[in-house]
Scaffold this motif. Sequence first.
Motif, PDB file in Angstrom:
ATOM      1  N   ILE A   9       0.851  -1.187   0.000  1.00 31.53           N
ATOM      2  CA  ILE A   9       0.000   0.000   0.000  1.00 31.53           C
ATOM      3  C   ILE A   9       0.888   1.239   0.000  1.00 31.53           C
ATOM      4  N   LEU A  10       0.686   2.110  -0.972  1.00 34.08           N
ATOM      5  CA  LEU A  10       1.423   3.368  -1.037  1.00 34.08           C
ATOM      6  C   LEU A  10       0.510   4.482  -0.547  1.00 34.08           C
ATOM      7  N   THR A  11       1.005   5.281   0.391  1.00 31.62           N
ATOM      8  CA  THR A  11       0.142   6.276   1.020  1.00 31.62           C
ATOM      9  C   THR A  11       0.910   7.555   1.320  1.00 31.62           C
ATOM     10  N   PRO A  32      -4.000 -16.187   1.920  1.00 27.61           N
ATOM     11  CA  PRO A  32      -2.864 -15.712   2.733  1.00 27.61           C
ATOM     12  C   PRO A  32      -2.224 -14.454   2.142  1.00 27.61           C
ATOM     13  N   PHE A  33      -2.030 -13.453   2.972  1.00 32.34           N
ATOM     14  CA  PHE A  33      -1.471 -12.189   2.505  1.00 32.34           C
ATOM     15  C   PHE A  33      -0.653 -11.544   3.612  1.00 32.34           C
ATOM     16  N   GLU A  34       0.172 -10.596   3.214  1.00 35.34           N
ATOM     17  CA  GLU A  34       0.881  -9.754   4.178  1.00 35.34           C
ATOM     18  C   GLU A  34       0.838  -8.321   3.671  1.00 35.34           C
ATOM     19  N   ILE A  35       0.476  -7.408   4.546  1.00 33.13           N
ATOM     20  CA  ILE A  35       0.377  -5.996   4.190  1.00 33.13           C
ATOM     21  C   ILE A  35       1.710  -5.303   4.457  1.00 33.13           C
ATOM     22  N   ILE A  36       2.199  -4.595   3.462  1.00 34.14           N
ATOM     23  CA  ILE A  36       3.384  -3.749   3.596  1.00 34.14           C
ATOM     24  C   ILE A  36       2.968  -2.337   3.203  1.00 34.14           C
ATOM     25  N   ILE A  37       3.106  -1.396   4.107  1.00 42.43           N
ATOM     26  CA  ILE A  37       2.707  -0.011   3.845  1.00 42.43           C
ATOM     27  C   ILE A  37       3.958   0.835   3.630  1.00 42.43           C
ATOM     28  N   VAL A  38       3.976   1.574   2.529  1.00 45.10           N
ATOM     29  CA  VAL A  38       5.054   2.526   2.263  1.00 45.10           C
ATOM     30  C   VAL A  38       4.469   3.926   2.370  1.00 45.10           C
ATOM     31  N   ASP A  39       4.980   4.695   3.322  1.00 49.87           N
ATOM     32  CA  ASP A  39       4.505   6.064   3.502  1.00 49.87           C
ATOM     33  C   ASP A  39       5.476   7.020   2.816  1.00 49.87           C
ATOM     34  N   ASN A  40       4.942   7.813   1.892  1.00 51.35           N
ATOM     35  CA  ASN A  40       5.754   8.739   1.108  1.00 51.35           C
ATOM     36  C   ASN A  40       5.927  10.079   1.812  1.00 51.35           C
ATOM     37  N   ASN A  41       6.627  10.041   2.965  1.00 53.92           N
ATOM     38  CA  ASN A  41       7.006  11.268   3.675  1.00 53.92           C
ATOM     39  C   ASN A  41       5.805  12.125   4.079  1.00 53.92           C
ATOM     40  N   VAL A  60       5.479  -1.353   8.205  1.00 56.75           N
ATOM     41  CA  VAL A  60       5.401   0.026   7.724  1.00 56.75           C
ATOM     42  C   VAL A  60       6.801   0.500   7.371  1.00 56.75           C
ATOM     43  N   ILE A  61       6.957   1.013   6.158  1.00 59.03           N
ATOM     44  CA  ILE A  61       8.235   1.544   5.685  1.00 59.03           C
ATOM     45  C   ILE A  61       8.061   3.036   5.464  1.00 59.03           C
ATOM     46  N   TYR A  62       8.944   3.826   6.047  1.00 60.00           N
ATOM     47  CA  TYR A  62       8.857   5.279   5.932  1.00 60.00           C
ATOM     48  C   TYR A  62       9.851   5.774   4.883  1.00 60.00           C
ATOM     49  N   ASN A  63       9.316   6.380   3.836  1.00 57.65           N
ATOM     50  CA  ASN A  63      10.167   6.989   2.820  1.00 57.65           C
ATOM     51  C   ASN A  63      10.590   8.374   3.293  1.00 57.65           C
ATOM     52  N   ASP A  64      11.847   8.749   3.075  1.00 60.90           N
ATOM     53  CA  ASP A  64      12.309  10.052   3.546  1.00 60.90           C
ATOM     54  C   ASP A  64      11.993  11.176   2.570  1.00 60.90           C
ATOM     55  N   LYS A  65      11.310  10.847   1.460  1.00 61.78           N
ATOM     56  CA  LYS A  65      10.879  11.873   0.518  1.00 61.78           C
ATOM     57  C   LYS A  65       9.657  11.361  -0.236  1.00 61.78           C
ATOM     58  N   ASN A  66       8.942  12.294  -0.838  1.00 60.22           N
ATOM     59  CA  ASN A  66       7.774  11.913  -1.634  1.00 60.22           C
ATOM     60  C   ASN A  66       8.207  11.760  -3.089  1.00 60.22           C
ATOM     61  N   ASN A  67       8.356  10.523  -3.525  1.00 54.68           N
ATOM     62  CA  ASN A  67       8.716  10.308  -4.929  1.00 54.68           C
ATOM     63  C   ASN A  67       7.685   9.435  -5.639  1.00 54.68           C
ATOM     64  N   TRP A  68       6.423   9.670  -5.303  1.00 57.19           N
ATOM     65  CA  TRP A  68       5.281   9.083  -6.009  1.00 57.19           C
ATOM     66  C   TRP A  68       5.442   7.576  -6.134  1.00 57.19           C
ATOM     67  N   LEU A  74      10.374   0.531  -2.563  1.00 57.29           N
ATOM     68  CA  LEU A  74      10.838   0.255  -1.202  1.00 57.29           C
ATOM     69  C   LEU A  74      10.126  -0.979  -0.652  1.00 57.29           C
ATOM     70  N   GLY A  75       8.822  -1.087  -0.923  1.00 60.35           N
ATOM     71  CA  GLY A  75       8.074  -2.267  -0.498  1.00 60.35           C
ATOM     72  C   GLY A  75       8.526  -3.508  -1.242  1.00 60.35           C
TER      73      GLY A  75
END
Length: 293
Positions: A9-11, A32-41, A60-68, A74-75
């Motif tokens: 999930i990109l958010t 069966p699934f696993e959720i990986i969330i990438v937050d775009n800064n 949850v993965i935190y991006n240090d910048k918003n690169n759409w 990253l996920g």
Amino acid sequence: MIKKIPIIILTRDEPGFLKICVDSIVNRTDYPFEIIIVDNNSKSSDQLEILKDISVEHKVIYNDKNNWILGFNLGLAYVKGSEHLDRNYYVLTDGDIVVPLRKDGVCWLSFLTDSLNNKFFIGKIGLGLDISNLKKSPNLAKAYKDELRYLKGKKYSNFVLAPVDTTIAIYRSDLFVHDEFLIYPGHASLVKPYYYVFRTVDVYQAKHLGWRKYKKITSSDLQSLHSKIKCFSLFSAYMDPNELKKAAFHYRFLYKIKLLFKLYWAGKVAFFWGKYIIKKFPRNFNEIQSKMR
């Protein structure tokens, strides 16, 4: 044992939607699934608080910048380092989607996975969107028109041949002409010639909560919108005119002069295609000719 399908999930700054999106996946998915969330800064304190709560049960993965959409990569890097996850298929989605209810006891992810398992010419399937409320809103007239146009493609079983962006879709890991599964601007033009892209029609329709943002905009929304325009100009992404017209003039002007960035990403697409064709010429060239016919 069936490995879990990664759902990435990109958010960015959508706290009103993100938890609804995650909860819908958790409550409506049996495969069966696993959720990986990438937050775009994200800058919203509400968003960061929700991400903190979600991180207790999901990655949850935190991006240090918003690169759409590059944030998806990253996920994908996380998935490639996780042996317990299925790396044959990936589900990518924005954080403002509600997945559909089960039909006849079968969840949306089981349906999509089975469809790819049984139909080898399909490389990507997007969930069709519920457009029942679009017709009633003048602000969403263009979105409604676009969705109707997509439904006019060639039908096959429960699918329609139509383009699919990152709204929500399942992808084969070998979908693209470049060597590994990565997402770039222009990725829809990088699908291998023997694969087709479909949307579900009539069955398993998702809800796109993001359309609600077109109705009104606050000052904090405006700041987020301006940030989005800068990002989308850099990556030559499409913005809905309903959003764009609410921005300040100089941001609208920036969006209009994105041609240089568009040329760069178009050049990258051409590079990948050239490499793909040359690598196994003339077979790959014949594939392209066959697809065009």
